[in-house]
Motif scaffolding. Structure first.
Motif, PDB file in Angstrom:
ATOM      1  N   ILE A   1     -53.411 -31.710  35.136  1.00 49.45           N
ATOM      2  CA  ILE A   1     -52.161 -32.458  34.997  1.00 49.45           C
ATOM      3  C   ILE A   1     -52.118 -33.628  35.984  1.00 49.45           C
ATOM      4  O   ILE A   1     -52.425 -33.458  37.165  1.00 49.45           O
ATOM      5  CB  ILE A   1     -50.948 -31.537  35.277  1.00 49.45           C
ATOM      6  N   SER A   2     -51.700 -34.787  35.497  1.00 54.84           N
ATOM      7  CA  SER A   2     -51.465 -35.961  36.345  1.00 54.84           C
ATOM      8  C   SER A   2     -50.121 -36.556  35.996  1.00 54.84           C
ATOM      9  O   SER A   2     -49.729 -36.582  34.829  1.00 54.84           O
ATOM     10  CB  SER A   2     -52.551 -37.015  36.122  1.00 54.84           C
ATOM     11  N   GLY A   3     -49.430 -37.047  37.017  1.00 53.97           N
ATOM     12  CA  GLY A   3     -48.130 -37.659  36.806  1.00 53.97           C
ATOM     13  C   GLY A   3     -48.225 -39.079  36.285  1.00 53.97           C
ATOM     14  O   GLY A   3     -49.267 -39.737  36.395  1.00 53.97           O
TER      15      GLY A   3
ATOM     16  N   THR B   1     -52.956 -41.346  27.306  1.00 57.95           N
ATOM     17  CA  THR B   1     -52.977 -42.776  27.580  1.00 57.95           C
ATOM     18  C   THR B   1     -51.566 -43.296  27.800  1.00 57.95           C
ATOM     19  O   THR B   1     -50.593 -42.752  27.286  1.00 57.95           O
ATOM     20  CB  THR B   1     -53.663 -43.538  26.430  1.00 57.95           C
ATOM     21  N   VAL B   2     -51.478 -44.362  28.572  1.00 60.24           N
ATOM     22  CA  VAL B   2     -50.203 -44.894  29.068  1.00 60.24           C
ATOM     23  C   VAL B   2     -49.918 -46.255  28.447  1.00 60.24           C
ATOM     24  O   VAL B   2     -50.819 -47.057  28.271  1.00 60.24           O
ATOM     25  CB  VAL B   2     -50.285 -45.036  30.613  1.00 60.24           C
TER      26      VAL B   2
ATOM     27  N   PHE C   1     -46.794 -41.659  28.064  1.00 61.96           N
ATOM     28  CA  PHE C   1     -47.889 -40.922  27.430  1.00 61.96           C
ATOM     29  C   PHE C   1     -47.720 -40.979  25.907  1.00 61.96           C
ATOM     30  O   PHE C   1     -47.626 -39.950  25.234  1.00 61.96           O
ATOM     31  CB  PHE C   1     -47.927 -39.482  27.944  1.00 61.96           C
ATOM     32  N   ALA C   2     -47.732 -42.187  25.368  1.00 56.71           N
ATOM     33  CA  ALA C   2     -47.442 -42.419  23.953  1.00 56.71           C
ATOM     34  C   ALA C   2     -48.375 -41.671  23.008  1.00 56.71           C
ATOM     35  O   ALA C   2     -47.947 -41.209  21.947  1.00 56.71           O
ATOM     36  CB  ALA C   2     -47.501 -43.918  23.653  1.00 56.71           C
ATOM     37  N   ASP C   3     -49.638 -41.532  23.370  1.00 57.02           N
ATOM     38  CA  ASP C   3     -50.606 -40.935  22.455  1.00 57.02           C
ATOM     39  C   ASP C   3     -50.549 -39.415  22.396  1.00 57.02           C
ATOM     40  O   ASP C   3     -51.338 -38.799  21.678  1.00 57.02           O
ATOM     41  CB  ASP C   3     -52.017 -41.397  22.806  1.00 57.02           C
ATOM     42  N   THR C   4     -49.613 -38.798  23.108  1.00 60.10           N
ATOM     43  CA  THR C   4     -49.478 -37.347  23.023  1.00 60.10           C
ATOM     44  C   THR C   4     -48.800 -36.920  21.728  1.00 60.10           C
ATOM     45  O   THR C   4     -48.919 -35.779  21.313  1.00 60.10           O
ATOM     46  CB  THR C   4     -48.691 -36.767  24.217  1.00 60.10           C
TER      47      THR C   4
ATOM     48  N   LYS D   1     -41.579 -38.266  29.188  1.00 60.13           N
ATOM     49  CA  LYS D   1     -42.800 -37.561  29.563  1.00 60.13           C
ATOM     50  C   LYS D   1     -43.180 -38.043  30.964  1.00 60.13           C
ATOM     51  O   LYS D   1     -43.379 -39.242  31.163  1.00 60.13           O
ATOM     52  CB  LYS D   1     -43.903 -37.876  28.558  1.00 60.13           C
ATOM     53  N   ILE D   2     -43.256 -37.135  31.926  1.00 59.54           N
ATOM     54  CA  ILE D   2     -43.534 -37.539  33.305  1.00 59.54           C
ATOM     55  C   ILE D   2     -44.912 -37.107  33.792  1.00 59.54           C
ATOM     56  O   ILE D   2     -45.382 -37.597  34.820  1.00 59.54           O
ATOM     57  CB  ILE D   2     -42.445 -37.037  34.275  1.00 59.54           C
ATOM     58  N   ALA D   3     -45.554 -36.188  33.070  1.00 59.04           N
ATOM     59  CA  ALA D   3     -46.899 -35.760  33.446  1.00 59.04           C
ATOM     60  C   ALA D   3     -47.619 -35.260  32.204  1.00 59.04           C
ATOM     61  O   ALA D   3     -46.990 -34.800  31.258  1.00 59.04           O
ATOM     62  CB  ALA D   3     -46.847 -34.675  34.505  1.00 59.04           C
ATOM     63  N   CYS D   4     -48.950 -35.335  32.248  1.00 60.34           N
ATOM     64  CA  CYS D   4     -49.732 -34.981  31.069  1.00 60.34           C
ATOM     65  C   CYS D   4     -51.105 -34.487  31.487  1.00 60.34           C
ATOM     66  O   CYS D   4     -51.635 -34.889  32.525  1.00 60.34           O
ATOM     67  CB  CYS D   4     -49.874 -36.222  30.186  1.00 60.34           C
ATOM     68  N   GLY D   5     -51.668 -33.642  30.637  1.00 57.07           N
ATOM     69  CA  GLY D   5     -53.043 -33.195  30.807  1.00 57.07           C
ATOM     70  C   GLY D   5     -53.694 -33.012  29.451  1.00 57.07           C
ATOM     71  O   GLY D   5     -53.073 -32.515  28.514  1.00 57.07           O
TER      72      GLY D   5
END
Length: 153
Positions: free
Chosen positions: A12-14, A65-66, A72-75, A142-146
């Motif tokens: 996970i990264s913010g 991706t940001v 994190f639009a591509d989630t 969305k504040i963090a993603c992995g």
């Protein structure tokens, strides 16, 4: 219930607004489903360690991706193999509870197996999931993603 070694995990990264936020999420095979274990640290809000619940979901997209409009639009949307409403998506998980900027959670779900989520993303949102608003629980940005990948010991 016998739990095995992780089958998949995500680092996970913010977002730019939460640069110190980091953690790991592990997906372990368990009888009929998956044990999800998450550990997240350095969650700061207005310079102070975060307190309270934050939405936590598996999303259908493959990349964290940001872009300027959506961190994190591509989630994409919440992961769901069938047409059901929130909170019954396969990827709907209990909210994370932060205390002094740290959260740890372990939960069993029969909604998917670890192999099902490899290639998906896990997302932390800025607000608590209200567990009823459509389409995603009104859990905010969305504040963090992995990115969920196969486990490599």
């Amino acid at each position: 219930m016998k739990v095995m070694m992780p089958v998949a995990y995500a680092k996970i990264s913010g977002s730019r607004s939460y640069p110190g936020l980091s953690g790991k999420v592990y997906f372990m095979r368990a009888q009929g489903g998956t044990v999800v274990a998450a550990q997240v640290q350095n969650m700061l809000e207005d310079g102070n360690p975060a307190q309270g619940f934050k939405g936590f979901h598996i999303h259908e997209g493959s990349f964290c991706t940001v872009n300027e409009q959506d961190p994190f639009a591509d989630t994409g949307q919440h992961y769901s193999r069938t047409k059901v409403l929130h909170p019954d998506h396969d990827g709907d998980l209990p909210p994370l509870l932060f205390t002094d900027g740290y959260a740890w959670m372990q939960v069993y779900t029969g909604r998917f197996k670890p192999e099902d989520v490899i290639g998906k993303t896990v997302v932390i949102h800025g607000m608590p999931d209200d567990l009823h608003s459509q389409p995603a629980g009104d859990s905010g940005m969305k504040i963090a993603c992995g990115e969920i990948i196969a486990w490599r010991p």
